[in-house]
Design a protein around this motif. Structure first.
Motif, PDB file in Angstrom:
ATOM      1  N   ASN A   1      50.588  -9.796   2.276  1.00 52.69           N
ATOM      2  CA  ASN A   1      51.614 -10.809   2.033  1.00 52.69           C
ATOM      3  C   ASN A   1      52.989 -10.141   2.008  1.00 52.69           C
ATOM      4  O   ASN A   1      53.109  -9.006   1.560  1.00 52.69           O
ATOM      5  CB  ASN A   1      51.312 -11.457   0.661  1.00 52.69           C
ATOM      6  N   PHE A   2      54.000 -10.862   2.503  1.00 56.41           N
ATOM      7  CA  PHE A   2      55.364 -10.340   2.347  1.00 56.41           C
ATOM      8  C   PHE A   2      56.288 -11.485   1.969  1.00 56.41           C
ATOM      9  O   PHE A   2      56.273 -12.540   2.613  1.00 56.41           O
ATOM     10  CB  PHE A   2      55.864  -9.680   3.644  1.00 56.41           C
ATOM     11  N   ASP A   3      57.077 -11.267   0.929  1.00 53.16           N
ATOM     12  CA  ASP A   3      58.029 -12.288   0.488  1.00 53.16           C
ATOM     13  C   ASP A   3      59.433 -11.853   0.910  1.00 53.16           C
ATOM     14  O   ASP A   3      59.994 -10.913   0.334  1.00 53.16           O
ATOM     15  CB  ASP A   3      57.937 -12.431  -1.038  1.00 53.16           C
ATOM     16  N   PRO A   4      60.000 -12.532   1.918  1.00 58.65           N
ATOM     17  CA  PRO A   4      61.301 -12.090   2.439  1.00 58.65           C
ATOM     18  C   PRO A   4      62.461 -12.333   1.475  1.00 58.65           C
ATOM     19  O   PRO A   4      63.563 -11.839   1.707  1.00 58.65           O
ATOM     20  CB  PRO A   4      61.463 -12.912   3.726  1.00 58.65           C
ATOM     21  N   VAL A   5      62.235 -13.074   0.419  1.00 66.80           N
ATOM     22  CA  VAL A   5      63.314 -13.290  -0.556  1.00 66.80           C
ATOM     23  C   VAL A   5      63.357 -12.123  -1.542  1.00 66.80           C
ATOM     24  O   VAL A   5      64.381 -11.460  -1.723  1.00 66.80           O
ATOM     25  CB  VAL A   5      63.135 -14.641  -1.302  1.00 66.80           C
ATOM     26  N   SER A   6      62.209 -11.824  -2.135  1.00 67.58           N
ATOM     27  CA  SER A   6      62.189 -10.720  -3.115  1.00 67.58           C
ATOM     28  C   SER A   6      62.059  -9.356  -2.445  1.00 67.58           C
ATOM     29  O   SER A   6      62.408  -8.336  -3.029  1.00 67.58           O
ATOM     30  CB  SER A   6      61.020 -10.910  -4.076  1.00 67.58           C
TER      31      SER A   6
ATOM     32  N   LYS B   1      52.777  -6.836  -0.165  1.00 71.38           N
ATOM     33  CA  LYS B   1      51.430  -6.568  -0.700  1.00 71.38           C
ATOM     34  C   LYS B   1      50.549  -6.209   0.476  1.00 71.38           C
ATOM     35  O   LYS B   1      50.493  -6.961   1.466  1.00 71.38           O
ATOM     36  CB  LYS B   1      50.880  -7.801  -1.422  1.00 71.38           C
TER      37      LYS B   1
ATOM     38  N   HIS C   1      61.259  -7.713   9.482  1.00 68.61           N
ATOM     39  CA  HIS C   1      61.804  -8.656   8.492  1.00 68.61           C
ATOM     40  C   HIS C   1      63.117  -8.162   7.890  1.00 68.61           C
ATOM     41  O   HIS C   1      63.615  -8.733   6.921  1.00 68.61           O
ATOM     42  CB  HIS C   1      60.785  -8.888   7.371  1.00 68.61           C
TER      43      HIS C   1
ATOM     44  N   TYR D   1      63.563  -5.243   6.369  1.00 69.81           N
ATOM     45  CA  TYR D   1      63.351  -4.412   5.177  1.00 69.81           C
ATOM     46  C   TYR D   1      62.845  -3.026   5.583  1.00 69.81           C
ATOM     47  O   TYR D   1      62.522  -2.779   6.744  1.00 69.81           O
ATOM     48  CB  TYR D   1      62.353  -5.100   4.228  1.00 69.81           C
TER      49      TYR D   1
ATOM     50  N   SER E   1      53.696  -8.764  -9.164  1.00 71.69           N
ATOM     51  CA  SER E   1      54.900  -8.705  -8.350  1.00 71.69           C
ATOM     52  C   SER E   1      56.123  -8.966  -9.219  1.00 71.69           C
ATOM     53  O   SER E   1      57.057  -9.620  -8.808  1.00 71.69           O
ATOM     54  CB  SER E   1      54.806  -9.700  -7.193  1.00 71.69           C
TER      55      SER E   1
ATOM     56  N   SER F   1      51.173  -3.348  -4.286  1.00 72.24           N
ATOM     57  CA  SER F   1      52.284  -4.296  -4.288  1.00 72.24           C
ATOM     58  C   SER F   1      53.542  -3.477  -4.528  1.00 72.24           C
ATOM     59  O   SER F   1      53.638  -2.737  -5.508  1.00 72.24           O
ATOM     60  CB  SER F   1      52.075  -5.305  -5.430  1.00 72.24           C
TER      61      SER F   1
END
Ligand code: FAD
Ligand code: MLT
Ligand code: ZN
Length: 536
Positions: free
Chosen positions: A166-171, A175, A192, A194, A249, A277
């Motif tokens: 999983n990747f959260d582009p906001v935070s 993972k 992305h 990052y 997270s 994570s």
């Protein structure tokens, strides 16, 4: 374009130091070689000696069960054919039994490569009940003999757990499975915007779980800090098979002991990391790399202080190398032009990274101009494009391979107060010369070289040898560890303890600390099945 401005300004700077001093002109890093990749050299060398023969005082623990048919049948009952490798007439499992330095060789007859966390859990539960010793293995790039068996331990490779979860582009929280190759994780993040907050020369082979298990430091710790700060959570299979789900997270969580920290740097001794994570920072838009020549280690320190103050938030790496390390690398890269035709006592690689190229260029130019005016930097090149940038980095990143490839290398990875950092290299050279071990063949030692992460107070002393040799080892150990201890340093800054330093932890940790570490090991792994003969 930075090139014209720099050359012009620094030509002026050089002139300020006196007529005819054109060697000081900072040049563009032109005509450099294409990118070179770091590789394993397995096929090119004779087989290393068995660890058990080289270190006969280490005995196989008779409490561990020798693998029997029923055990193999159990593994076959939960794993598919391509999740099990067994030694046979054609296959000696060399890739899994031998380490990157070709210094250690185990005798495992079986490698398990489970494709799920549940299978790892079943394997460990069984091995714990049966008292079968297990070596967790990632990309097998570790540098202290921790990733390979010593005797007949089962190798449990996590290489088949290799999915991004999983990747959260906001935070910016990633993972992923532990077996994702570091470079693949970074390439994924690049898409992305990052970056993985750790970079090292083995990135094409080492795993995300492996670097966490070692608490690797790498080339940009100065900018992004240690994994103890950026890892937010872990999933770990404990020696009894329990799965610890701690894949949090949260940046802030003050509820109870921070359990994940115990596993970061535990080198496979108390659990197998299966998920990570991690908080990732935005990828810088602009990178600059300059490769500088200086006349003394004193000047390396002065340039470091100046770089911290003047480059401030854009400084992302500050690496130093002595001339001998570059001689070895030139030998290894025969024919590839070095950034400098002449030799200098020390070199520095400075990387800057930020969000605004013009701003960074201007800052770097001013810094370099003034470092030359001060007489600290005597020559230098600045990369003009991505290829040159990578090629300048190669002269730093290929030192490990260049130190190892002529026969072997004794490696010491230490933390020392900055003012003492290079004195260890001088002391080691003096000791090896006095013992008549250093020089042309047939003397065993080719060179004792120093380089490392100045920004982190981390020196790498590499003693390149024609072949592994007990006399050399005895001259260096415990001499190096005593030296480091006398200066209140650490005998392992980033590579860990593994097999090499198991008996030397007392040079850095006190008896109370060692007891607590042993108690923790016994708590998690009462049967001692995980990575025996290593660490503690
Ligand atoms: P392995 O080598 O397979 O294993 C290393 C240790 O971790 C072993 O004890 C193993 O049992 C354990 N382990 C591996 N995976 C797991 C897991 N999933 N769960 C539990 N335990 C596990 N290190 C630095 O700190 N900085 C550097 O700049 C640096 N540069 C390097 C450059 C080169 C060319 C090389 C060859 C190595 C370098 N290293 C550096 C060494 C570094 O320790 C490793 O590259 C990396 O951290 C190990 O990852 P790996 O996946 O290869 O682990
Ligand atoms: C490095 O900094 O290059 C690594 O730690 C590896 C090494 O020193 O061999
Ligand atoms: Zn290093």
């Amino acid at each position: 374009m930075i090139r014209g401005i720099i050359v012009k300004q620094l030509t002026k700077a050089a002139r300020l130091r006196g007529p005819g001093n054109v060697a000081g002109v900072l040049r563009a890093a032109a005509a450099l070689a294409p990118q070179i990749t770091i590789k394993h050299n397995y096929s090119s060398k004779a087989q290393p000696k068995l660890t058990s023969e080289l270190y006969p005082s280490v005995k196989r623990n008779p409490n561990y069960k020798k693998l029997a048919n029923e055990d193999i049948q159990f593994f076959q009952s939960i794993l598919t054919e391509n999740e099990i490798l067994q030694a046979n007439d054609k296959e000696d499992l060399a890739f899994y039994n031998e380490d990157w330095m070709r210094k250690y060789r185990g005798q495992s007859k079986i490698v398990l490569k489970p494709k799920s966390v549940e299978k790892i859990s079943q394997i460990l539960k069984y091995c714990n009940e049966q008292k079968i010793a297990v070596v967790p293995q990632g990309g097998n790039t570790g540098l202290v003999g921790g990733s390979v068996p010593v005797f007949d331990e089962v190798v449990l490779s996590v290489s088949n757990l290799n999915e991004i979860r999983n990747f959260d582009p906001v935070s910016g929280i990633l993972k992923c499975d532990a077996g994702v190759i570091l470079e693949n994780a970074d390439n994924f993040l690049a898409e992305h915007g990052y970056i993985f907050p750790l970079d090292l020369g083995a990135k094409g082979s080492c795993h995300v779980g492996g670097v966490v298990a070692c608490n690797a430091g790498g080339l940009r710790l100065l900018r992004y800090g240690s994994l103890h700060g950026s890892v937010l959570g872990l999933e770990v299979v404990l020696p009894n098979g329990d799965i610890l789900n701690s894949m949090h997270s949260l940046r802030k969580d003050n509820t109870g002991y921070d359990l994940k920290q115990l596993f970061i740097g535990s080198e496979g001794t108390i659990g197998i990391i299966t998920g990570v994570s991690i908080l990732t920072p935005p990828r810088p838009k602009a990178f600059n790399v300059s490769f500088l020549a200086v006349n003394s280690y004193e000047d390396v320190q002065k340039v470091f202080v100046k770089a911290k103050k003047e480059l401030l938030e854009i400084l992302s790496a500050f690496e130093f190398m002595d001339d001998k390390s570059q001689q070895l690398t030139k030998h290894h890269l025969a024919g590839v032009p070095h950034p400098f035709e002449e030799s200098y006592p020390f070199y520095i690689l400075i990387e800057t990274s930020g969000s605004n190229k013009d701003h960074d260029d201007e800052k770097l130019e001013k810094f370099l101009e003034s470092a030359m005016e001060d007489g600290l930097v005597v020559d230098g090149v600045v990369a003009q494009d991505e290829t040159e940038l990578r090629n300048l980095w190669q002269w730093r990143e290929l030192i490990p391979e260049s130190s190892q490839c002529q026969g072997g290398v004794y490696k010491y990875d230490v933390s020392l107060p900055l003012k003492h950092l290079y004195s260890l290299v001088e002391a080691a050279n003096a000791r090896l010369s006095e013992a008549a071990l250093l020089g042309d063949a047939p003397k065993p030692v080719i060179q004792a070289v120093g380089y490392g992460h100045v920004g982190d107070g981390n020196l790498h002393l590499n003693v390149a040898v024609r072949e592994y040799n007990k006399q050399v080892e005895k001259a260096l150990e415990p001499f190096v560890y005593e030296f480091v201890s006398s200066k209140n340093g650490s005998i392992s800054a980033e590579h860990g303890l593994g097999f090499q330093k198991k008996n030397y932890i007392g040079y850095t940790k006190n008896p109370q600390e060692i007891k607590m570490i042993k108690d923790l090991k016994t708590h998690f792994d009462p049967n001692g099945i995980l990575n025996p003969y290593k660490y503690i």
